[in-house]
Design a protein around this motif. Structure first.
Motif, PDB file in Angstrom:
ATOM      1  N   ASP A   1      -7.701  -3.171   9.084  1.00  0.00           N
ATOM      2  CA  ASP A   1      -7.068  -4.341   8.470  1.00  0.00           C
ATOM      3  C   ASP A   1      -7.007  -4.201   6.959  1.00  0.00           C
ATOM      4  O   ASP A   1      -5.977  -4.465   6.342  1.00  0.00           O
ATOM      5  CB  ASP A   1      -7.822  -5.632   8.833  1.00  0.00           C
ATOM      6  CG  ASP A   1      -7.657  -6.027  10.290  1.00  0.00           C
ATOM      7  OD1 ASP A   1      -6.586  -5.727  10.877  1.00  0.00           O
ATOM      8  OD2 ASP A   1      -8.590  -6.636  10.840  1.00  0.00           O
TER       9      ASP A   1
ATOM     10  N   ALA B   1      -3.640  -3.844   4.600  1.00  0.00           N
ATOM     11  CA  ALA B   1      -3.432  -4.864   3.571  1.00  0.00           C
ATOM     12  C   ALA B   1      -3.322  -4.250   2.176  1.00  0.00           C
ATOM     13  O   ALA B   1      -2.603  -4.779   1.320  1.00  0.00           O
ATOM     14  CB  ALA B   1      -4.569  -5.880   3.605  1.00  0.00           C
TER      15      ALA B   1
ATOM     16  N   PRO C   1       1.250  -0.416   0.186  1.00  0.00           N
ATOM     17  CA  PRO C   1       2.442  -1.076  -0.357  1.00  0.00           C
ATOM     18  C   PRO C   1       3.114  -1.924   0.732  1.00  0.00           C
ATOM     19  O   PRO C   1       3.132  -1.547   1.910  1.00  0.00           O
ATOM     20  CB  PRO C   1       3.338   0.091  -0.775  1.00  0.00           C
ATOM     21  CG  PRO C   1       2.383   1.220  -1.016  1.00  0.00           C
ATOM     22  CD  PRO C   1       1.284   1.028  -0.007  1.00  0.00           C
ATOM     23  N   GLU C   2       3.659  -3.041   0.339  1.00  0.00           N
ATOM     24  CA  GLU C   2       4.222  -3.999   1.294  1.00  0.00           C
ATOM     25  C   GLU C   2       5.259  -3.372   2.231  1.00  0.00           C
ATOM     26  O   GLU C   2       5.288  -3.673   3.420  1.00  0.00           O
ATOM     27  CB  GLU C   2       4.851  -5.177   0.544  1.00  0.00           C
ATOM     28  CG  GLU C   2       5.241  -6.311   1.449  1.00  0.00           C
ATOM     29  CD  GLU C   2       5.662  -7.558   0.697  1.00  0.00           C
ATOM     30  OE1 GLU C   2       6.314  -8.407   1.325  1.00  0.00           O
ATOM     31  OE2 GLU C   2       5.343  -7.689  -0.486  1.00  0.00           O
ATOM     32  N   ALA C   3       6.080  -2.482   1.708  1.00  0.00           N
ATOM     33  CA  ALA C   3       7.126  -1.859   2.520  1.00  0.00           C
ATOM     34  C   ALA C   3       6.550  -0.970   3.629  1.00  0.00           C
ATOM     35  O   ALA C   3       7.223  -0.698   4.620  1.00  0.00           O
ATOM     36  CB  ALA C   3       8.058  -1.031   1.635  1.00  0.00           C
TER      37      ALA C   3
ATOM     38  N   ARG D   1       3.562  -1.645   5.272  1.00  0.00           N
ATOM     39  CA  ARG D   1       2.679  -2.384   6.179  1.00  0.00           C
ATOM     40  C   ARG D   1       3.203  -2.547   7.596  1.00  0.00           C
ATOM     41  O   ARG D   1       2.439  -2.348   8.552  1.00  0.00           O
ATOM     42  CB  ARG D   1       2.333  -3.740   5.573  1.00  0.00           C
ATOM     43  CG  ARG D   1       1.449  -3.614   4.364  1.00  0.00           C
ATOM     44  CD  ARG D   1       1.138  -4.966   3.760  1.00  0.00           C
ATOM     45  NE  ARG D   1       0.713  -4.778   2.379  1.00  0.00           N
ATOM     46  CZ  ARG D   1       0.818  -5.698   1.441  1.00  0.00           C
ATOM     47  NH1 ARG D   1       1.325  -6.889   1.737  1.00  0.00           N
ATOM     48  NH2 ARG D   1       0.412  -5.440   0.227  1.00  0.00           N
ATOM     49  N   PRO D   2       4.474  -2.903   7.803  1.00  0.00           N
ATOM     50  CA  PRO D   2       4.939  -3.039   9.196  1.00  0.00           C
ATOM     51  C   PRO D   2       4.816  -1.730   9.991  1.00  0.00           C
ATOM     52  O   PRO D   2       4.398  -1.749  11.160  1.00  0.00           O
ATOM     53  CB  PRO D   2       6.400  -3.471   9.057  1.00  0.00           C
ATOM     54  CG  PRO D   2       6.477  -4.108   7.709  1.00  0.00           C
ATOM     55  CD  PRO D   2       5.509  -3.334   6.856  1.00  0.00           C
TER      56      PRO D   2
ATOM     57  N   GLN E   1       1.085  -1.065  10.734  1.00  0.00           N
ATOM     58  CA  GLN E   1       0.597  -1.952  11.787  1.00  0.00           C
ATOM     59  C   GLN E   1       1.123  -1.514  13.150  1.00  0.00           C
ATOM     60  O   GLN E   1       0.403  -1.538  14.152  1.00  0.00           O
ATOM     61  CB  GLN E   1       0.985  -3.409  11.510  1.00  0.00           C
ATOM     62  CG  GLN E   1       0.416  -4.387  12.528  1.00  0.00           C
ATOM     63  CD  GLN E   1      -1.101  -4.407  12.559  1.00  0.00           C
ATOM     64  OE1 GLN E   1      -1.748  -4.599  11.528  1.00  0.00           O
ATOM     65  NE2 GLN E   1      -1.698  -4.204  13.736  1.00  0.00           N
TER      66      GLN E   1
ATOM     67  N   HIS F   1      10.813   3.453   6.188  1.00  0.00           N
ATOM     68  CA  HIS F   1      12.003   2.759   6.689  1.00  0.00           C
ATOM     69  C   HIS F   1      12.612   3.445   7.915  1.00  0.00           C
ATOM     70  O   HIS F   1      13.538   2.923   8.513  1.00  0.00           O
ATOM     71  CB  HIS F   1      13.059   2.630   5.578  1.00  0.00           C
ATOM     72  CG  HIS F   1      13.574   3.941   5.101  1.00  0.00           C
ATOM     73  ND1 HIS F   1      12.912   4.692   4.154  1.00  0.00           N
ATOM     74  CD2 HIS F   1      14.676   4.639   5.439  1.00  0.00           C
ATOM     75  CE1 HIS F   1      13.586   5.807   3.938  1.00  0.00           C
ATOM     76  NE2 HIS F   1      14.657   5.799   4.705  1.00  0.00           N
TER      77      HIS F   1
END
Length: 118
Positions: free
Chosen positions: A8, A12, A15-17, A19-20, A23, A97
């Protein structure tokens, strides 16, 4: 990324890009390796079976890597190449991406888990 204590925290701190995709890897690896224990080693979250790390993942500056035992990669080398992914002896990398296909990750994890006793 700094040393983190668990999956986790690692996700967290990414970088935000990223995270998906991170996960999703965690979920896929956990589903494919239901008997594995989540752990962090060498600053990468991973999954251990019978004392051996059988799968892990990491975020880098421009790509994500997912790592398995070498026999799992070699057994699926043609499929990895056919998907246009970059592979090393123990891993596959891709941009966040354009993640590795779920079915391929699952097959690699399952194969790696089978090699945990080798």
């Amino acid at each position: 990324m700094a040393t983190v204590p668990d999956h986790d925290s690692y996700i967290a701190a990414a970088p935000e890009a990223f995270r998906p995709a991170l996960q999703r890897l965690r979920d896929l690896l956990g589903e494919a390796l239901p008997d594995a224990e989540e752990m962090v080693a060498y600053d990468m979250p991973g999954f251990r079976m019978r004392g051996k790390v059988v799968a892990s993942y990491a975020a880098f500056s421009k790509k994500i890597g997912v790592y398995f035992l070498a026999p799992a990669i070699s057994e699926h080398a043609e499929e990895i190449a056919a998907k246009g992914l970059t592979a090393s002896k123990t891993g596959v990398t891709f941009p966040p991406h354009k993640p590795a296909p779920d079915q391929l990750v699952t097959r690699l994890a399952t194969a790696s888990g089978k090699h945990a006793d080798a």
